[in-house]
Design a protein around this motif. Sequence first.
Motif, PDB file in Angstrom:
ATOM      1  N   ILE A 150       0.865  -1.196   0.000  1.00 41.81           N
ATOM      2  CA  ILE A 150       0.000   0.000   0.000  1.00 41.81           C
ATOM      3  C   ILE A 150       0.894   1.237   0.000  1.00 41.81           C
ATOM      4  O   ILE A 150       1.726   1.409   0.902  1.00 41.81           O
ATOM      5  N   VAL A 151       0.735   2.064  -1.033  1.00 36.73           N
ATOM      6  CA  VAL A 151       1.655   3.205  -1.184  1.00 36.73           C
ATOM      7  C   VAL A 151       0.891   4.532  -1.262  1.00 36.73           C
ATOM      8  O   VAL A 151      -0.256   4.568  -1.687  1.00 36.73           O
ATOM      9  N   ASN A 154       2.890  10.537  -2.756  1.00 32.99           N
ATOM     10  CA  ASN A 154       3.988  11.502  -2.939  1.00 32.99           C
ATOM     11  C   ASN A 154       5.120  11.008  -3.845  1.00 32.99           C
ATOM     12  O   ASN A 154       5.788  11.820  -4.487  1.00 32.99           O
ATOM     13  N   LEU A 159       7.902   4.411  -4.820  1.00 30.32           N
ATOM     14  CA  LEU A 159       7.600   3.655  -3.595  1.00 30.32           C
ATOM     15  C   LEU A 159       6.993   2.296  -3.919  1.00 30.32           C
ATOM     16  O   LEU A 159       7.195   1.322  -3.180  1.00 30.32           O
ATOM     17  N   VAL A 209     -10.535   3.699  -2.907  1.00 33.01           N
ATOM     18  CA  VAL A 209     -10.300   4.498  -1.708  1.00 33.01           C
ATOM     19  C   VAL A 209      -9.628   3.636  -0.635  1.00 33.01           C
ATOM     20  O   VAL A 209      -9.995   2.475  -0.435  1.00 33.01           O
ATOM     21  N   GLY A 210      -8.661   4.229   0.062  1.00 32.87           N
ATOM     22  CA  GLY A 210      -7.881   3.480   1.053  1.00 32.87           C
ATOM     23  C   GLY A 210      -8.724   2.823   2.121  1.00 32.87           C
ATOM     24  O   GLY A 210      -8.529   1.649   2.455  1.00 32.87           O
ATOM     25  N   GLN A 215      -8.396  -1.262   3.310  1.00 29.07           N
ATOM     26  CA  GLN A 215      -8.881  -1.970   4.498  1.00 29.07           C
ATOM     27  C   GLN A 215      -9.225  -3.424   4.153  1.00 29.07           C
ATOM     28  O   GLN A 215      -8.920  -4.337   4.926  1.00 29.07           O
ATOM     29  N   LEU A 218      -6.159  -5.445   4.148  1.00 28.18           N
ATOM     30  CA  LEU A 218      -5.655  -5.714   5.503  1.00 28.18           C
ATOM     31  C   LEU A 218      -6.443  -6.826   6.172  1.00 28.18           C
ATOM     32  O   LEU A 218      -5.910  -7.587   6.987  1.00 28.18           O
ATOM     33  N   PHE A 228       3.277  -1.182   4.220  1.00 26.75           N
ATOM     34  CA  PHE A 228       2.479   0.050   4.125  1.00 26.75           C
ATOM     35  C   PHE A 228       3.374   1.278   4.228  1.00 26.75           C
ATOM     36  O   PHE A 228       4.208   1.355   5.128  1.00 26.75           O
ATOM     37  N   ILE A 237      -3.974   2.349  12.270  1.00 28.40           N
ATOM     38  CA  ILE A 237      -5.157   1.558  11.871  1.00 28.40           C
ATOM     39  C   ILE A 237      -4.679   0.273  11.185  1.00 28.40           C
ATOM     40  O   ILE A 237      -5.195  -0.820  11.444  1.00 28.40           O
ATOM     41  N   GLU A 252       6.183   2.222   7.003  1.00 27.97           N
ATOM     42  CA  GLU A 252       7.023   3.399   6.707  1.00 27.97           C
ATOM     43  C   GLU A 252       6.115   4.608   6.851  1.00 27.97           C
ATOM     44  O   GLU A 252       5.272   4.850   5.982  1.00 27.97           O
ATOM     45  N   GLY A 254       5.230   8.692   8.909  1.00 31.79           N
ATOM     46  CA  GLY A 254       5.577  10.109   8.780  1.00 31.79           C
ATOM     47  C   GLY A 254       6.857  10.500   9.499  1.00 31.79           C
ATOM     48  O   GLY A 254       7.510   9.677  10.148  1.00 31.79           O
ATOM     49  N   GLU A 387       3.601  16.833  11.497  1.00 30.32           N
ATOM     50  CA  GLU A 387       4.096  16.772  10.119  1.00 30.32           C
ATOM     51  C   GLU A 387       3.172  17.627   9.243  1.00 30.32           C
ATOM     52  O   GLU A 387       2.005  17.289   9.061  1.00 30.32           O
ATOM     53  N   LEU A 415      12.324   9.557  11.919  1.00 29.01           N
ATOM     54  CA  LEU A 415      12.693   9.045  10.600  1.00 29.01           C
ATOM     55  C   LEU A 415      14.108   9.456  10.191  1.00 29.01           C
ATOM     56  O   LEU A 415      14.960   8.608   9.935  1.00 29.01           O
TER      57      LEU A 415
END
Length: 493
Positions: A150-151, A154, A159, A209-210, A215, A218, A228, A237, A252, A254, A387, A415
């Motif tokens: 799941i990417v 940005n 990624l 949609v994520g 979900q 997952l 992720f 979550i 990975e 923020g 962030e 990070l």
Amino acid sequence: MNSEILPRYTHWINGTATEWDGEFLPVMNPATGETMSTVAKGTAEVVDTAVQAARHAFENPKWQRMTGNQRGKLLIKLALLIEQHSKTLATMETQNVGKVLWGTTAEIKDSVELLEYYAGAAATFTGETKPLPSHLGITLHQPVGVCALIVPWNYPLMLAIWKLAPALAAGNAVVLKPSELTPITAFALAELAKEAGFPDGILNIVNGVGSEVGQALLEHPKVDKVSFTGGTQTGKIVMATCAKTLKRLTLELGGKSAAIVFEDADYDAALAGTLFGIYYSAGQSCEARSRILVHKSFYDQFVADFADKAKKIVVGDPMAKGTQMGSLISLQRLEVVNGYVEQGVQEGATLVCGGKRLMEGELAKGAFYAPTLLSNVKNSMTVAQEEIFGPVAVAIPFETEEEAVAIANDSRYGLAGTVWTTNGARALRVTAALKTGLVGVNTIMTGQTGMPFGGWKESGFGRELALETLKHYTEPKSIEWYYGTKPLNPFGL
Ligand code: NAP
């Protein structure tokens, strides 16, 4: 590969783009405000189809029997194809993300290098042997199975490759879930993977949609591992959901990374580096050095010089030569960024430059925000703790090395960081003291191929880009093989 930008993106399952008679979502070019395409709004049913396809392909004896060398060869072919199509891919990415073309071009070059790296790694990755009393210990590293990747939006293609390359090198099958905002290059990647010779079903893509499609991945009982990349809130979550079936997990997340500019730093190098460290990718980078800690002795001068340069950054059409900073991903994100800047000022920070949407001429159509600097910031302020994920730097003064380290570490994130100093002993002391997964000394170029990339604390766990990443995509198995002359009979029966 069709080099035209496809008008509609559905899902990619079992080596082909699926039919989709469900809902579609708009895909925007954030620099022009135009809808450039549409993407299928997937459902749990489509996720199930993709996972079943991946499972089936994974269990196919042909894939199971493939050697590391053979998988490496496929990765090399994919790297070559991406290299051949790099201009088209960079253009697609820039139009969808709004970031400068030279940036997306560099990301694709790095992705090619990473595929080559894991091609070599696939061929050389092995277990160990250990002599034991009358036993030979052998370890095997076997693929985990079906991996959900799941990417975020940005660095969509790069990624995806950070995850896909080690996952496939290790012999898994994958289901990739791009952000609904940036689904375009993933599709091109799937087409190229097919052309490279990856068996159908080994790489699948589900769009949507994520909170729905992500979900469902997952929760799917036949997904063995989740990798992720995204925000820390979503990461929590993801972790809670994966706990229900104890899925293997890499997170990975923020960051709120610090650049520490000591009094003995090379001033010009530090100025140029801190500027790039926050404004590259318009600050929409997990490892952006968004907190700039500056020694008190030259804090005012540094802030003035930094702002002077920030105002000169060429912001505009990300496709144009000479542009240094493109747009943000959306107007909604721009509002969030602007809200943080306003909150910073309310909490007592000084707005030195920027702090507004850019609306001159063509810029008014896109999500362009001025490179922004807030000074007189205390580390306890919201702008120093959260962030912002936009082109906003905060400058914090410090007096001693201990104080600088304490401020840098006073964050729920861990990070990255950079130490700007010409004192070697100080560089060693401070890099050791920082509670982060990555530290640059006189550079912000962390995250190079072969170096473990990942965070401490609420920036996540697990590492990408390195050899050890292959271990995150495999299960170790210990085999203990008895070779004594008499049968073992501890009960003596
Ligand atoms: P996000 O909102 O957390 O989304 C990341 C991905 O997760 C997207 O594909 C999203 O899909 C999906 N998603 C959302 N809710 C989900 C759920 N409940 N279950 C499963 N998947 C779900 O993050 P973002 O705003 O896209 O990305 C920015 C964040 O990523 C920043 O915090 C940044 O620091 C972090 N990041 C970290 C790294 C790193 O290596 N540490 C690298 C890059 C970015 P939709 O977009 O379709 O909703």
